[in-house]
Every structure is written in C-alpha cells, then in structure tokens.
Design a protein around this motif. Structure first.
Motif, PDB file in Angstrom:
ATOM      1  N   THR A 117      -1.735   5.545   1.831  1.00 28.34           N
ATOM      2  CA  THR A 117      -2.996   4.850   1.561  1.00 28.34           C
ATOM      3  C   THR A 117      -2.777   3.650   0.643  1.00 28.34           C
ATOM      4  O   THR A 117      -3.295   2.565   0.900  1.00 28.34           O
ATOM      5  N   ASN A 118      -1.989   3.831  -0.403  1.00 25.19           N
ATOM      6  CA  ASN A 118      -1.738   2.747  -1.347  1.00 25.19           C
ATOM      7  C   ASN A 118      -1.029   1.575  -0.680  1.00 25.19           C
ATOM      8  O   ASN A 118      -1.400   0.413  -0.881  1.00 25.19           O
ATOM      9  N   ARG A 119      -0.012   1.879   0.116  1.00 20.59           N
ATOM     10  CA  ARG A 119       0.748   0.803   0.775  1.00 20.59           C
ATOM     11  C   ARG A 119      -0.100   0.086   1.821  1.00 20.59           C
ATOM     12  O   ARG A 119       0.005  -1.134   1.983  1.00 20.59           O
ATOM     13  N   MET A 120      -0.947   0.809   2.524  1.00 18.84           N
ATOM     14  CA  MET A 120      -1.818   0.174   3.517  1.00 18.84           C
ATOM     15  C   MET A 120      -2.861  -0.706   2.833  1.00 18.84           C
ATOM     16  O   MET A 120      -3.202  -1.781   3.335  1.00 18.84           O
ATOM     17  N   GLN A 121      -3.355  -0.264   1.685  1.00 20.43           N
ATOM     18  CA  GLN A 121      -4.324  -1.070   0.932  1.00 20.43           C
ATOM     19  C   GLN A 121      -3.675  -2.372   0.465  1.00 20.43           C
ATOM     20  O   GLN A 121      -4.309  -3.423   0.464  1.00 20.43           O
ATOM     21  N   LYS A 122      -2.399  -2.302   0.096  1.00 18.88           N
ATOM     22  CA  LYS A 122      -1.693  -3.512  -0.314  1.00 18.88           C
ATOM     23  C   LYS A 122      -1.596  -4.500   0.842  1.00 18.88           C
ATOM     24  O   LYS A 122      -1.656  -5.711   0.632  1.00 18.88           O
ATOM     25  N   SER A 123      -1.454  -4.002   2.067  1.00 11.74           N
ATOM     26  CA  SER A 123      -1.431  -4.884   3.238  1.00 11.74           C
ATOM     27  C   SER A 123      -2.761  -5.596   3.404  1.00 11.74           C
ATOM     28  O   SER A 123      -2.806  -6.796   3.697  1.00 11.74           O
ATOM     29  N   ILE A 124      -3.859  -4.874   3.205  1.00  6.84           N
ATOM     30  CA  ILE A 124      -5.193  -5.480   3.304  1.00  6.84           C
ATOM     31  C   ILE A 124      -5.389  -6.504   2.183  1.00  6.84           C
ATOM     32  O   ILE A 124      -5.916  -7.603   2.408  1.00  6.84           O
ATOM     33  N   ASP A 125      -4.949  -6.165   0.972  1.00  7.94           N
ATOM     34  CA  ASP A 125      -5.061  -7.092  -0.157  1.00  7.94           C
ATOM     35  C   ASP A 125      -4.273  -8.378   0.112  1.00  7.94           C
ATOM     36  O   ASP A 125      -4.737  -9.478  -0.176  1.00  7.94           O
ATOM     37  N   SER A 126      -3.087  -8.217   0.687  1.00 11.34           N
ATOM     38  CA  SER A 126      -2.259  -9.371   1.026  1.00 11.34           C
ATOM     39  C   SER A 126      -2.943 -10.231   2.088  1.00 11.34           C
ATOM     40  O   SER A 126      -2.913 -11.465   2.020  1.00 11.34           O
ATOM     41  N   LEU A 127      -3.568  -9.581   3.054  1.00 17.13           N
ATOM     42  CA  LEU A 127      -4.294 -10.299   4.102  1.00 17.13           C
ATOM     43  C   LEU A 127      -5.435 -11.117   3.490  1.00 17.13           C
ATOM     44  O   LEU A 127      -5.619 -12.291   3.822  1.00 17.13           O
ATOM     45  N   GLU A 128      -6.181 -10.515   2.584  1.00 11.21           N
ATOM     46  CA  GLU A 128      -7.285 -11.219   1.931  1.00 11.21           C
ATOM     47  C   GLU A 128      -6.773 -12.396   1.102  1.00 11.21           C
ATOM     48  O   GLU A 128      -7.402 -13.453   1.062  1.00 11.21           O
ATOM     49  N   LYS A 129      -5.613 -12.226   0.474  1.00  7.90           N
ATOM     50  CA  LYS A 129      -5.031 -13.322  -0.301  1.00  7.90           C
ATOM     51  C   LYS A 129      -4.625 -14.464   0.636  1.00  7.90           C
ATOM     52  O   LYS A 129      -4.848 -15.637   0.329  1.00  7.90           O
ATOM     53  N   ASP A 130      -4.020 -14.123   1.781  1.00  9.81           N
ATOM     54  CA  ASP A 130      -3.671 -15.151   2.773  1.00  9.81           C
ATOM     55  C   ASP A 130      -4.915 -15.880   3.257  1.00  9.81           C
ATOM     56  O   ASP A 130      -4.906 -17.101   3.418  1.00  9.81           O
ATOM     57  N   PHE A 131      -5.983 -15.135   3.485  1.00  9.56           N
ATOM     58  CA  PHE A 131      -7.231 -15.740   3.957  1.00  9.56           C
ATOM     59  C   PHE A 131      -7.830 -16.676   2.919  1.00  9.56           C
ATOM     60  O   PHE A 131      -8.455 -17.667   3.261  1.00  9.56           O
ATOM     61  N   SER A 132      -7.663 -16.362   1.637  1.00  9.75           N
ATOM     62  CA  SER A 132      -8.248 -17.210   0.598  1.00  9.75           C
ATOM     63  C   SER A 132      -7.610 -18.595   0.590  1.00  9.75           C
ATOM     64  O   SER A 132      -8.201 -19.555   0.108  1.00  9.75           O
ATOM     65  N   LYS A 133      -6.395 -18.708   1.145  1.00 13.42           N
ATOM     66  CA  LYS A 133      -5.706 -19.994   1.189  1.00 13.42           C
ATOM     67  C   LYS A 133      -6.096 -20.816   2.412  1.00 13.42           C
ATOM     68  O   LYS A 133      -5.750 -21.992   2.489  1.00 13.42           O
TER      69      LYS A 133
END
Length: 184
Positions: free
Chosen positions: A9-25
């Motif tokens: 769960t933690n590692r999958m959440q990090k993938s979503i967080d990374s996706l959101e960070k990419d989207f912010s750019k």
C-alpha cells in the motif's frame, strides 16, 4: 504477511504521489507556482532551487511573479527560466520578474493530454511492479513454509484488490487533469 501488504500500500501510494507531482509540472494555461518548482538557479556557483533565492507568487491567473531577494540574482533567474523546458519568456521590470502564461492552443492541449496519459501509464506500471514484488515475496514465504496455501491466496487476493484500487486512483487523477487541461 501483514508487513508485505502494508508495504504494498505504501509503495503504491508513492506511485500516485509521484504521478500527481508529474502532473503539477504540466502547464494547463493557468499560472501555478508548481511550474517553476523544478527550476534551479546558478546562485554564487551553486545550483539552487528558485524558491530559495526568490519569492514566487501568482498575482493573477495568467502571471507568475518572481521577486528575488538579492538584486544580483536577476540575470541568473532569467537564464534559468530560459534554459528550462517550460518554453516561457521572463520579463524583467527591475523590481520583479514576470512570466506571462499564454493561452494554450488546441493542438498543445492534446499534446499535454498525451503526456498526462504517458505519466499515468508509467504510474500504473510501477503499481503493477509493486504487486509482482509483493506476490513474489509471499510465494517465497509459502515455499519456506512460513504461511499456508490459504493464507497465500488470501494475501494475493488482498494485494490484487489494493492494486485495482490504486489503478482506479491513477485513472481518476488522469481524468481530473485531462479535464483541467482541456478547460478553456
């Protein structure tokens, strides 16, 4: 077993967080301080994040205002913005550096949606890789007789449900970003 599912769960959440960070750019036609977060300014010979050498603000929906704390940093900030892959031109008025965000063309919007879909697919691949790693660890535990066959299947079902939930989250984040990009 519980440790593996929590790690999953933690590692999958990090993938979503990374996706959101990419989207912010991704530039959406509206000004956002996230657009300039990744810019590094050559400040006294050291690459320094822009927000550490200047205050960044949004005076209106199409303008980013950058006010350097040190007058000597104006040229370095301008150069860093020009070198960045944002494709934006800074305007220096002596007191602050302004960046006007142009209205996106339809073609550019479609390109941004394609990039967003690419980022989402990368996040989904990362999520599936986490699933594979956790399932492999569970199989090793079963082979070593640390867990029973029933526990293995139960844990794998749990991991699959978690994977499905995070893939849905990634799709939801994409849908929201796509709507934001296509909005005029």
């Amino acid at each position: 077993m519980e440790k593996h599912t929590q790690d999953c769960t933690n590692r999958m959440q990090k993938s979503i967080d990374s996706l959101e960070k990419d989207f912010s750019k991704l530039r959406t036609g509206r000004a956002s301080t996230a657009l300039v977060d990744s810019i590094r300014v050559e400040y006294y010979g050291t690459p320094t994040p822009l927000n550490q050498v200047a205050s960044v603000s949004i005076p209106d929906s199409r303008t980013i205002s950058i006010s350097p704390w040190d007058r000597n940093a104006f040229n370095s900030i301008e150069k860093a913005i020009m070198k960045s892959d944002l494709g934006l031109t800074p305007i220096n008025d002596g007191r602050a550096i302004r960046i006007n965000i142009p209205v996106l063309t339809e073609e550019r919007r479609k390109d941004l949606v394609k990039m967003a879909k690419k980022y989402t697919e990368e996040a989904k691949v990362a999520i599936r890789n986490v699933r594979r790693d956790v399932n492999d660890a569970l199989k090793k535990m079963h082979t070593a007789k640390e867990i029973s066959e029933d526990d293995l299947h139960k844990a794998q079902d749990e991991v699959q449900k978690t994977t499905d939930n995070f893939v849905k989250k990634a799709d939801a984040v994409l849908a929201e970003k796509e709507k934001e990009i296509m909005e005029i």
